[in-house]
Design a protein around this motif. Structure first.
Motif, PDB file in Angstrom:
ATOM      1  N   ASP A  12      37.790  52.963  42.299  1.00  8.83           N
ATOM      2  CA  ASP A  12      37.380  51.946  41.331  1.00  8.83           C
ATOM      3  C   ASP A  12      35.932  51.481  41.530  1.00  8.83           C
ATOM      4  O   ASP A  12      35.532  50.445  41.037  1.00  8.83           O
ATOM      5  N   CYS A  13      35.118  52.258  42.233  1.00  7.20           N
ATOM      6  CA  CYS A  13      33.740  51.865  42.522  1.00  7.20           C
ATOM      7  C   CYS A  13      32.771  52.961  42.102  1.00  7.20           C
ATOM      8  O   CYS A  13      32.934  54.122  42.476  1.00  7.20           O
ATOM      9  N   ILE A  14      31.765  52.568  41.334  1.00  3.50           N
ATOM     10  CA  ILE A  14      30.702  53.462  40.911  1.00  3.50           C
ATOM     11  C   ILE A  14      29.431  52.999  41.611  1.00  3.50           C
ATOM     12  O   ILE A  14      29.055  51.832  41.512  1.00  3.50           O
ATOM     13  N   GLU A  15      28.781  53.902  42.326  1.00  2.54           N
ATOM     14  CA  GLU A  15      27.579  53.580  43.096  1.00  2.54           C
ATOM     15  C   GLU A  15      26.332  54.069  42.356  1.00  2.54           C
ATOM     16  O   GLU A  15      26.249  55.249  42.004  1.00  2.54           O
ATOM     17  N   PHE A  16      25.382  53.177  42.120  1.00  4.02           N
ATOM     18  CA  PHE A  16      24.070  53.519  41.559  1.00  4.02           C
ATOM     19  C   PHE A  16      23.019  53.096  42.568  1.00  4.02           C
ATOM     20  O   PHE A  16      23.124  52.015  43.159  1.00  4.02           O
ATOM     21  N   SER A  17      21.971  53.896  42.732  1.00  5.51           N
ATOM     22  CA  SER A  17      20.852  53.505  43.596  1.00  5.51           C
ATOM     23  C   SER A  17      19.559  54.100  43.042  1.00  5.51           C
ATOM     24  O   SER A  17      19.586  55.068  42.283  1.00  5.51           O
ATOM     25  N   GLY A  18      18.429  53.482  43.417  1.00  5.04           N
ATOM     26  CA  GLY A  18      17.129  54.052  43.127  1.00  5.04           C
ATOM     27  C   GLY A  18      16.215  53.258  42.218  1.00  5.04           C
ATOM     28  O   GLY A  18      14.997  53.456  42.256  1.00  5.04           O
ATOM     29  N   ILE A  19      16.759  52.374  41.372  1.00  5.98           N
ATOM     30  CA  ILE A  19      15.923  51.586  40.462  1.00  5.98           C
ATOM     31  C   ILE A  19      16.489  50.168  40.363  1.00  5.98           C
ATOM     32  O   ILE A  19      17.643  49.929  40.723  1.00  5.98           O
ATOM     33  N   PRO A  20      15.697  49.226  39.835  1.00  7.91           N
ATOM     34  CA  PRO A  20      16.216  47.866  39.653  1.00  7.91           C
ATOM     35  C   PRO A  20      17.472  47.851  38.774  1.00  7.91           C
ATOM     36  O   PRO A  20      17.574  48.586  37.800  1.00  7.91           O
ATOM     37  N   GLY A  21      18.420  47.019  39.169  1.00 10.62           N
ATOM     38  CA  GLY A  21      19.690  46.902  38.464  1.00 10.62           C
ATOM     39  C   GLY A  21      20.798  47.709  39.103  1.00 10.62           C
ATOM     40  O   GLY A  21      21.973  47.527  38.780  1.00 10.62           O
ATOM     41  N   CYS A  22      20.438  48.620  40.000  1.00  9.24           N
ATOM     42  CA  CYS A  22      21.450  49.453  40.658  1.00  9.24           C
ATOM     43  C   CYS A  22      22.245  48.631  41.661  1.00  9.24           C
ATOM     44  O   CYS A  22      21.724  47.710  42.278  1.00  9.24           O
ATOM     45  N   ASP A  23      23.511  49.002  41.806  1.00  6.23           N
ATOM     46  CA  ASP A  23      24.413  48.279  42.690  1.00  6.23           C
ATOM     47  C   ASP A  23      25.714  49.064  42.762  1.00  6.23           C
ATOM     48  O   ASP A  23      25.832  50.147  42.192  1.00  6.23           O
ATOM     49  N   GLU A  24      26.720  48.477  43.417  1.00  7.02           N
ATOM     50  CA  GLU A  24      28.091  48.970  43.349  1.00  7.02           C
ATOM     51  C   GLU A  24      28.741  48.261  42.168  1.00  7.02           C
ATOM     52  O   GLU A  24      28.651  47.037  42.055  1.00  7.02           O
ATOM     53  N   PHE A  25      29.390  49.015  41.303  1.00  8.74           N
ATOM     54  CA  PHE A  25      30.076  48.430  40.153  1.00  8.74           C
ATOM     55  C   PHE A  25      31.545  48.788  40.249  1.00  8.74           C
ATOM     56  O   PHE A  25      31.889  49.962  40.408  1.00  8.74           O
ATOM     57  N   TYR A  26      32.386  47.773  40.160  1.00  7.77           N
ATOM     58  CA  TYR A  26      33.825  47.997  40.236  1.00  7.77           C
ATOM     59  C   TYR A  26      34.397  48.068  38.837  1.00  7.77           C
ATOM     60  O   TYR A  26      34.152  47.187  38.010  1.00  7.77           O
ATOM     61  N   SER A  27      35.130  49.135  38.572  1.00  3.73           N
ATOM     62  CA  SER A  27      35.643  49.371  37.233  1.00  3.73           C
ATOM     63  C   SER A  27      36.820  50.322  37.313  1.00  3.73           C
ATOM     64  O   SER A  27      36.756  51.331  38.007  1.00  3.73           O
ATOM     65  N   LYS A  28      37.871  50.001  36.616  1.00  5.84           N
ATOM     66  CA  LYS A  28      39.002  50.914  36.488  1.00  5.84           C
ATOM     67  C   LYS A  28      39.034  51.431  35.067  1.00  5.84           C
ATOM     68  O   LYS A  28      38.639  50.754  34.139  1.00  5.84           O
ATOM     69  N   ALA A  29      39.499  52.634  34.915  1.00  5.34           N
ATOM     70  CA  ALA A  29      39.689  53.169  33.570  1.00  5.34           C
ATOM     71  C   ALA A  29      40.657  52.244  32.842  1.00  5.34           C
ATOM     72  O   ALA A  29      41.634  51.767  33.408  1.00  5.34           O
ATOM     73  N   ALA A  30      40.348  51.950  31.587  1.00  2.00           N
ATOM     74  CA  ALA A  30      41.099  50.928  30.850  1.00  2.00           C
ATOM     75  C   ALA A  30      42.013  51.527  29.786  1.00  2.00           C
ATOM     76  O   ALA A  30      41.707  52.549  29.190  1.00  2.00           O
ATOM     77  N   HIS A  31      43.120  50.855  29.563  1.00  2.00           N
ATOM     78  CA  HIS A  31      44.010  51.122  28.430  1.00  2.00           C
ATOM     79  C   HIS A  31      44.471  52.580  28.353  1.00  2.00           C
ATOM     80  O   HIS A  31      44.456  53.190  27.294  1.00  2.00           O
ATOM     81  N   GLY A  32      44.852  53.154  29.489  1.00  2.14           N
ATOM     82  CA  GLY A  32      45.352  54.515  29.498  1.00  2.14           C
ATOM     83  C   GLY A  32      44.282  55.576  29.306  1.00  2.14           C
ATOM     84  O   GLY A  32      44.568  56.745  29.167  1.00  2.14           O
ATOM     85  N   SER A  33      43.029  55.165  29.315  1.00  4.37           N
ATOM     86  CA  SER A  33      41.904  56.085  29.149  1.00  4.37           C
ATOM     87  C   SER A  33      41.302  56.402  30.513  1.00  4.37           C
ATOM     88  O   SER A  33      41.466  55.641  31.454  1.00  4.37           O
ATOM     89  N   ASN A  34      40.594  57.510  30.599  1.00  5.32           N
ATOM     90  CA  ASN A  34      39.871  57.836  31.828  1.00  5.32           C
ATOM     91  C   ASN A  34      38.459  57.263  31.815  1.00  5.32           C
ATOM     92  O   ASN A  34      37.726  57.393  32.781  1.00  5.32           O
ATOM     93  N   TYR A  35      38.073  56.641  30.713  1.00 10.36           N
ATOM     94  CA  TYR A  35      36.727  56.099  30.556  1.00 10.36           C
ATOM     95  C   TYR A  35      36.608  54.826  31.402  1.00 10.36           C
ATOM     96  O   TYR A  35      37.355  53.886  31.220  1.00 10.36           O
ATOM     97  N   ALA A  36      35.656  54.808  32.328  1.00 12.12           N
ATOM     98  CA  ALA A  36      35.556  53.701  33.280  1.00 12.12           C
ATOM     99  C   ALA A  36      34.319  52.839  33.124  1.00 12.12           C
ATOM    100  O   ALA A  36      34.242  51.786  33.730  1.00 12.12           O
ATOM    101  N   GLY A  37      33.343  53.261  32.336  1.00  6.38           N
ATOM    102  CA  GLY A  37      32.171  52.411  32.186  1.00  6.38           C
ATOM    103  C   GLY A  37      31.025  53.083  31.470  1.00  6.38           C
ATOM    104  O   GLY A  37      30.977  54.306  31.351  1.00  6.38           O
TER     105      GLY A  37
END
Length: 108
Positions: A12-37
């Motif tokens: 449930d964690c997506i890691e971004f690094s390298g530019i402003p705004g990057c961070d760890e983002f917690y997200s689960k796929a919603a409503h029976g979909s695999n789409y997480a963010g």
């Protein structure tokens, strides 16, 4: 130029690094979909936006697209590379070379 790196840190964690705004983002796929963010990488100097779509189906993968999906908006010509298992064995790692002024924004 800078490099944005994206990978799934755990189920449930997506890691971004390298530019402003990057961070760890917690997200689960919603409503029976695999789409997480959805995330936007923007550059004012190039007046460009690239959308990064996070997909989780037991492992992480990422897709990129233009901002609004119609033919009037083209995908920025930023170098993209993909590897599997580079940072985490069950995740694709996406690297995008972006302008120095690029910023990340989380949409969902």
């Amino acid at each position: 130029m800078k490099t944005v790196t994206v990978y799934g840190g755990n189920d449930d964690c997506i890691e971004f690094s390298g530019i402003p705004g990057c961070d760890e983002f917690y997200s689960k796929a919603a409503h029976g979909s695999n789409y997480a963010g959805q995330f936007h990488i923007t550059s004012e100097s190039e007046e460009a936006t690239m959308v990064v779509h996070a997909i989780y189906a037991g492992s992480w993968c990422f897709a990129v697209s233009a901002i609004d999906g119609d033919d009037s908006e083209l995908l920025p010509k930023w170098m993209i590379s993909r590897t599997w298992g580079q940072d985490v064995e069950y995740s694709e790692t996406l690297n995008i070379i972006v302008p120095d002024d690029a910023k990340l924004h989380r949409l969902r």
